[in-house]
Design a protein around this motif. Structure first.
Motif, PDB file in Angstrom:
ATOM      1  N   ILE A  19       0.869  -1.214  -0.096  1.00 39.87           N
ATOM      2  CA  ILE A  19      -0.050   0.010   0.050  1.00 39.87           C
ATOM      3  C   ILE A  19       0.740   1.514  -0.022  1.00 39.87           C
ATOM      4  O   ILE A  19       0.715   1.967  -0.753  1.00 39.87           O
ATOM      5  CB  ILE A  19      -0.862   0.051   1.157  1.00 39.87           C
ATOM      6  CG1 ILE A  19      -2.043  -1.137   1.146  1.00 39.87           C
ATOM      7  CG2 ILE A  19      -1.680   1.453   1.291  1.00 39.87           C
ATOM      8  CD1 ILE A  19      -2.909  -1.500   2.147  1.00 39.87           C
ATOM      9  N   ALA A  20       1.805   1.219   0.826  1.00 39.33           N
ATOM     10  CA  ALA A  20       2.970   2.395   0.976  1.00 39.33           C
ATOM     11  C   ALA A  20       3.311   2.504  -0.503  1.00 39.33           C
ATOM     12  O   ALA A  20       3.552   3.766  -1.025  1.00 39.33           O
ATOM     13  CB  ALA A  20       3.915   2.124   2.073  1.00 39.33           C
TER      14      ALA A  20
ATOM     15  N   VAL B 233       5.274   6.203  -1.132  1.00 41.84           N
ATOM     16  CA  VAL B 233       5.987   6.258  -0.171  1.00 41.84           C
ATOM     17  C   VAL B 233       7.352   5.825  -0.397  1.00 41.84           C
ATOM     18  O   VAL B 233       7.519   4.588  -0.695  1.00 41.84           O
ATOM     19  CB  VAL B 233       5.467   5.621   1.114  1.00 41.84           C
ATOM     20  CG1 VAL B 233       6.327   5.571   2.347  1.00 41.84           C
ATOM     21  CG2 VAL B 233       4.132   6.192   1.341  1.00 41.84           C
ATOM     22  N   THR B 234       8.488   6.456  -0.237  1.00 42.89           N
ATOM     23  CA  THR B 234       9.873   6.117  -0.430  1.00 42.89           C
ATOM     24  C   THR B 234      10.430   5.483   0.926  1.00 42.89           C
ATOM     25  O   THR B 234      11.660   4.952   0.884  1.00 42.89           O
ATOM     26  CB  THR B 234      10.646   6.986  -1.060  1.00 42.89           C
ATOM     27  OG1 THR B 234      10.494   8.246  -0.299  1.00 42.89           O
ATOM     28  CG2 THR B 234       9.925   7.552  -2.613  1.00 42.89           C
ATOM     29  N   ASP B 235       9.814   5.737   2.003  1.00 46.35           N
ATOM     30  CA  ASP B 235      10.376   5.413   3.345  1.00 46.35           C
ATOM     31  C   ASP B 235      10.715   3.987   3.573  1.00 46.35           C
ATOM     32  O   ASP B 235       9.515   3.259   2.913  1.00 46.35           O
ATOM     33  CB  ASP B 235       9.788   6.139   4.567  1.00 46.35           C
ATOM     34  CG  ASP B 235       9.728   7.530   4.440  1.00 46.35           C
ATOM     35  OD1 ASP B 235      10.672   8.160   4.380  1.00 46.35           O
ATOM     36  OD2 ASP B 235       8.794   8.088   4.303  1.00 46.35           O
TER      37      ASP B 235
ATOM     38  N   HIS C  20       5.516  10.565   5.379  1.00 45.83           N
ATOM     39  CA  HIS C  20       5.199  11.732   4.608  1.00 45.83           C
ATOM     40  C   HIS C  20       5.649  11.836   3.128  1.00 45.83           C
ATOM     41  O   HIS C  20       5.605  12.825   2.354  1.00 45.83           O
ATOM     42  CB  HIS C  20       5.569  13.013   5.323  1.00 45.83           C
ATOM     43  CG  HIS C  20       4.873  13.014   6.599  1.00 45.83           C
ATOM     44  ND1 HIS C  20       3.822  13.834   6.758  1.00 45.83           N
ATOM     45  CD2 HIS C  20       5.303  12.499   7.793  1.00 45.83           C
ATOM     46  CE1 HIS C  20       3.397  13.922   8.092  1.00 45.83           C
ATOM     47  NE2 HIS C  20       4.219  13.055   8.596  1.00 45.83           N
ATOM     48  N   SER C  21       6.420  10.992   2.455  1.00 51.02           N
ATOM     49  CA  SER C  21       7.010  10.867   1.319  1.00 51.02           C
ATOM     50  C   SER C  21       6.246  10.638   0.147  1.00 51.02           C
ATOM     51  O   SER C  21       6.567  10.897  -0.974  1.00 51.02           O
ATOM     52  CB  SER C  21       8.532  10.246   1.263  1.00 51.02           C
ATOM     53  OG  SER C  21       7.922   8.521   1.553  1.00 51.02           O
TER      54      SER C  21
ATOM     55  N   LEU D 121       0.123  10.919  -0.668  1.00 51.29           N
ATOM     56  CA  LEU D 121      -0.704  11.037   0.582  1.00 51.29           C
ATOM     57  C   LEU D 121       0.085  10.641   1.870  1.00 51.29           C
ATOM     58  O   LEU D 121       0.830   9.805   1.808  1.00 51.29           O
ATOM     59  CB  LEU D 121      -2.082  10.273   0.525  1.00 51.29           C
ATOM     60  CG  LEU D 121      -3.022  10.730  -0.618  1.00 51.29           C
ATOM     61  CD1 LEU D 121      -3.898   9.569  -0.729  1.00 51.29           C
ATOM     62  CD2 LEU D 121      -3.743  12.108  -0.308  1.00 51.29           C
ATOM     63  N   ILE D 122       0.017  11.248   3.002  1.00 51.93           N
ATOM     64  CA  ILE D 122       0.475  10.761   4.170  1.00 51.93           C
ATOM     65  C   ILE D 122      -0.126   9.361   4.399  1.00 51.93           C
ATOM     66  O   ILE D 122      -1.331   9.211   4.456  1.00 51.93           O
ATOM     67  CB  ILE D 122       0.257  11.710   5.267  1.00 51.93           C
ATOM     68  CG1 ILE D 122       0.973  13.168   5.073  1.00 51.93           C
ATOM     69  CG2 ILE D 122       0.539  11.092   6.433  1.00 51.93           C
ATOM     70  CD1 ILE D 122       0.336  13.972   6.050  1.00 51.93           C
ATOM     71  N   LEU D 123       0.953   8.599   5.003  1.00 50.17           N
ATOM     72  CA  LEU D 123       0.544   7.276   5.441  1.00 50.17           C
ATOM     73  C   LEU D 123       0.543   7.225   6.812  1.00 50.17           C
ATOM     74  O   LEU D 123       1.632   7.480   7.441  1.00 50.17           O
ATOM     75  CB  LEU D 123       1.122   5.931   4.786  1.00 50.17           C
ATOM     76  CG  LEU D 123       1.127   4.566   5.234  1.00 50.17           C
ATOM     77  CD1 LEU D 123      -0.393   4.319   5.057  1.00 50.17           C
ATOM     78  CD2 LEU D 123       1.901   3.750   4.612  1.00 50.17           C
TER      79      LEU D 123
END
Length: 154
Positions: free
Chosen positions: A45-46, A51-53, A67-68, A71-73
């Motif tokens: 999902i990330a 999301v790259t984190d 936050h990357s 949308l914020i996860l």
């Protein structure tokens, strides 16, 4: 919707598709036994959110924020929550009613706190097929999630 998955990669890819479709204020509630793949689907999902984190289970923090992405996860793990007041103390309502996407592992532990509109993703081991096989059942509650019908084409 039901999906029979036979690898961690397929679990991740289903999550990736979900994340690519996800919208602001979506809530994904994950349930299933220990080791079924809840964190793997969350990682997917990330990825779908961009999301790259590095995604890790927030077992001792209750929630991790990423936050990357587009949308914020908000990634919750409520396995160790003993009292729903613990969830309220971290500002649970602000998270789940905000502009981010919330993924809640072990959501069955706090089901009384889950809003009426959400997506339930249940992951079940299928040992009769192999150690890697899973049945992933996705049910959504609320018209806002009708976009998930697109998953049926997967």
């Amino acid at each position: 919707m039901e999906f029979i998955i036979d690898s961690v990669q397929d679990t991740f890819e289903l999550g990736n598709k979900i994340g690519s479709l996800a919208k602001a204020s979506d809530i994904f509630c994950l349930t299933g036994d220990l080791g079924t793949g809840k964190t793997h689907i969350t990682k997917g999902i990330a990825k779908g959110l961009g999301v790259t984190d590095n995604i890790t289970s927030p077992t001792f923090n209750i929630v991790n924020e990423y936050h990357s992405g587009r949308l914020i996860l908000y990634h919750f793990d409520v396995y160790r929550v003993n009292d729903p007041d613990e969830i309220y103390a971290i500002g649970f309502d602000e998270y789940i009613f905000g502009d981010g996407v919330s993924v809640i592992e072990w959501a069955n532990y706090i089901e009384e706190l889950i809003p009426k509109e959400y997506v339930h993703i249940h992951i079940q081991k299928l040992p009769e097929l192999s150690d890697n096989h899973r049945k992933i059942t996705i049910k959504y509650f609320g018209d806002k999630y009708s976009y998930l019908k697109e998953l049926e084409r997967c």
